[in-house]
Design an enzyme around this catalytic site. Sequence first.
Site, mmCIF file in Angstrom:
data_model
loop_
_atom_site.group_PDB
_atom_site.id
_atom_site.type_symbol
_atom_site.label_atom_id
_atom_site.label_comp_id
_atom_site.label_asym_id
_atom_site.label_seq_id
_atom_site.Cartn_x
_atom_site.Cartn_y
_atom_site.Cartn_z
ATOM 1 C CD1 TRP A 363 0.884 -0.264 3.042
ATOM 2 C CD2 TRP A 363 -0.624 1.324 3.497
ATOM 3 N NE1 TRP A 363 1.209 0.285 4.267
ATOM 4 C CE2 TRP A 363 0.296 1.272 4.576
ATOM 5 C CE3 TRP A 363 -1.668 2.242 3.567
ATOM 6 C CZ2 TRP A 363 0.219 2.103 5.694
ATOM 7 C CZ3 TRP A 363 -1.740 3.066 4.683
ATOM 8 C CH2 TRP A 363 -0.815 3.000 5.726
ATOM 9 C CG ASP A 364 4.820 0.753 1.509
ATOM 10 O OD1 ASP A 364 3.902 0.001 1.871
ATOM 11 O OD2 ASP A 364 5.953 0.755 2.029
ATOM 12 C CD GLU A 493 2.356 -4.579 8.821
ATOM 13 O OE1 GLU A 493 3.442 -4.969 9.290
ATOM 14 O OE2 GLU A 493 2.109 -4.518 7.601
ATOM 15 C CE LYS A 604 5.857 -2.736 11.745
ATOM 16 N NZ LYS A 604 5.622 -3.706 10.654
ATOM 17 C CD GLN A 605 2.343 0.566 10.148
ATOM 18 O OE1 GLN A 605 2.610 -0.601 10.382
ATOM 19 N NE2 GLN A 605 2.451 1.103 8.949
HETATM 20 C C1 BGC Z 1 4.763 -1.649 7.507
HETATM 21 C C2 BGC Z 1 3.767 -1.654 6.383
HETATM 22 C C3 BGC Z 1 4.490 -1.407 5.068
HETATM 23 C C4 BGC Z 1 5.633 -2.394 4.880
HETATM 24 C C5 BGC Z 1 6.447 -2.116 3.645
HETATM 25 C C6 BGC Z 1 5.850 -2.646 7.222
HETATM 26 O O1 BGC Z 1 6.819 -2.590 8.222
HETATM 27 O O2 BGC Z 1 4.141 -1.971 8.710
HETATM 28 O O3 BGC Z 1 2.810 -0.644 6.587
HETATM 29 O O4 BGC Z 1 3.600 -1.509 4.022
HETATM 30 O O5 BGC Z 1 6.484 -2.313 5.994
HETATM 31 O O6 BGC Z 1 7.015 -0.858 3.681
#
Ligand code: BGC
Length: 763
Positions: A363-364, A493, A604-605
């Site tokens: 999704w980035d 996540e 996490k984010q």
């Molecule tokens: C993140 C995801 C991201 C992926 C790739 C993961 O660590 O939690 O949101 O899409 O890294 O960058």
Amino acid sequence: MQQHETDRLETRYPVEPWQVSEKVFLPEGLRESESVFALGNGFIGMRGNLEEQTATGAETIQGSFLNGVFDAEPIVYGESAYGYAKNHETICNVMDAKSLILIADGERLDLGKSRVTEQRRVLDLREGTLDRRLAWATAGGCVLIITMRRLVSLTHANLAATRLMVQCLDGGCTLELLSPLRPAVIAEGDPNDPRNAAGKDRRLLCTRTEAQDNVIAMQQKTKNTGFTVNCAVEHRGEIPFTVEEGEDSVLWHGQLRLKSGDSVILDKSICYTVSGKDEPDAWREALEGCRRAPRFEILADEQRDYLDAFWKRAGIQIEGDDALLQGLRFNLFHLLQSVGRDGRRNIAAKGLTGEGYEGHTFWDTEAYILPVFLYTEPELAKKLLQNRFSILPKARERARVMGHPIGALFPWRTIDGEECSAYFPAGTAQVHIDGDIAHAVWEYWQATRDLDFLAENGAEILIETARLYYDLGFFSSEKGGRFVINCVTGPDEYNVMVNNNVYTNSVAEENLRTAAAAVEILKAERPQTLTALAEKIGLRETEPADWLKAADSMYYPPAQDGIVPQDDGFLERKPWPLDSIPAENHPLLMHYHGLTIYRHMVCKQADLILAMILFGERYTDEEKKKNFAFYDSVTTHDSSLSMAVFSILAAQIGQMQKACDYFLSSARLDLDNIHHNTKDGLHMANMAGTWIGITRGFGGMSIREDTLSFAPSCPPRWKSFAFCVEFRGRSIRVRADQNGASYELLRGEPITVLSYGKPVRLA
Ligand code: BGC
């Protein structure tokens, strides 16, 4: 290490406006610098490996990649179950063509051993080149000045080139130059790091080599996916040479005598071609491509012109903080180098700079990277969306496997469209990917009014993703008939398989509405296209009304004392104060079982915070402030996608210190190796996040009621900042300083924008 102006961080690279350079060779940091000094053009990617390949005492990760070229192997599960992702796709590390080994009187140049009295590496962001300069006092008593320049052409997808110049200042020597084409030396994956765990055996077999005059060429085939990769290298220079063909390598070997005052130049033109399964191999094209390649100077001129135009269009400027500006430019430069440009290729999480995350697209792309191009190079944004359109058939198949009789579910991580996420709780469960893509389609439409794209690709994506959400959720009697979406993972996540993740429900609601809107637009503007589309995908006339009903009834967990729960159960999880976690236990995912993490109130984010940015009009300033403070206290930022988002909301709510702190860490995340894994490749989403930070955060940019809107605020320590955006055929420059904002229409028809909510006519 130098302490830079922004005073918090230590940086290895001096602060310079248009380049990233290194004067001292740091063997312990070679792998990181190989990512930082990577070059690419959306098709070819070359890590910043030393031409001489290795330096004694330094670990290296060699890498050359072609976007979209991967091999696949069945995923081996200890315990498999229905519907698990089947195959593991991994980007291939293709044959290396950039090496050039120098031997003077039998002594091989080696930064770990040779007497090198001067060394400098420079990534030049305006020239688009990686330059080196070395002074080498050879054991045989000769002083050589060596300059090398490498570029991967941004104007010719298949071409890269290098130039070597050797000047003999003193003494004399027999100089040998070895230019091999050889299979990649495969770096180790780390089985304990899910971000870098691929089984990295050789995925390419050498099937052909050739040496003709001054051209050497090699062909490789992937083991299981049927790709054929060709590379041909032409050598130009006044140097006597021979060529040698080995079993799986081929070598150009030049040799000459240099005496004091002599100098010599060697240019290499490198051409990579690729063909897929059942396509004729492109061997000839590679051979001819390198022979026909423009001279080095011409490629370099074109490169500079291309970048000049890009930097003008992006117009990014910060007065008063050069460290930030350097970070921002570095980030934009790398995004431009990694983004696929032909609709067949996307952009991997690490771009073309390393093998982290196996070269997968996430999704980035839509949530972070695409907006950068949408407002600077809209054509590239379109190509990314066309790439998603091209995998729609696979997304439909996947939706069926996942139990949906209708709609499409895009893969969480993939190279060619197949779901590759072996860990579904933090993978396939992230169904917000559909809404992210739909959001990007709609934003593209809003920013460009490209009706052809909407009619040919966009509407179909919007409809198929809306159908997926309509089928996935339901009107719940438990929740008073509201539409709920259960058992999903939001962007964060560390909270998986939750009910009613606010972010997911928000993008789903938007998707349900925009799909209905797209149908209306086509009904009015392209009725025949709509009829054909409806027939193709079996669209019933009643569907849009259903979607709108679900959107109107979308459920959001109610705030508790002003705190909006990220999902239904978030506030019920066990508190885990961040200051009780030892610093060395970050990132948590490397030190705790998933279940330990999922049971705690820890993120996490950015997740809810991202929803508050994208759907800002739904929340009051008070709510944003309260939730910012709360989520700031429970978020580890273990994902590199997090800090930029926190910086944006902080700027929007006027918390400038926080905004600047997060922004700085995000802007220089790879330059300063803040996540300690820059060696595996650069963090593309974060890099894009910094551009969004300038435009949406400090610039307050959004599209409000169909009008482009700004509310810039300049942090106290900057004198001013500026950026340009492309919008509906216009180019608009926004500048802000401590006294307010100004706008300039650089190109296109007059337009009205909003400045702090008030209309301003630009002509
Ligand atoms: C993140 C995801 C991201 C992926 C790739 C993961 O660590 O939690 O949101 O899409 O890294 O960058």
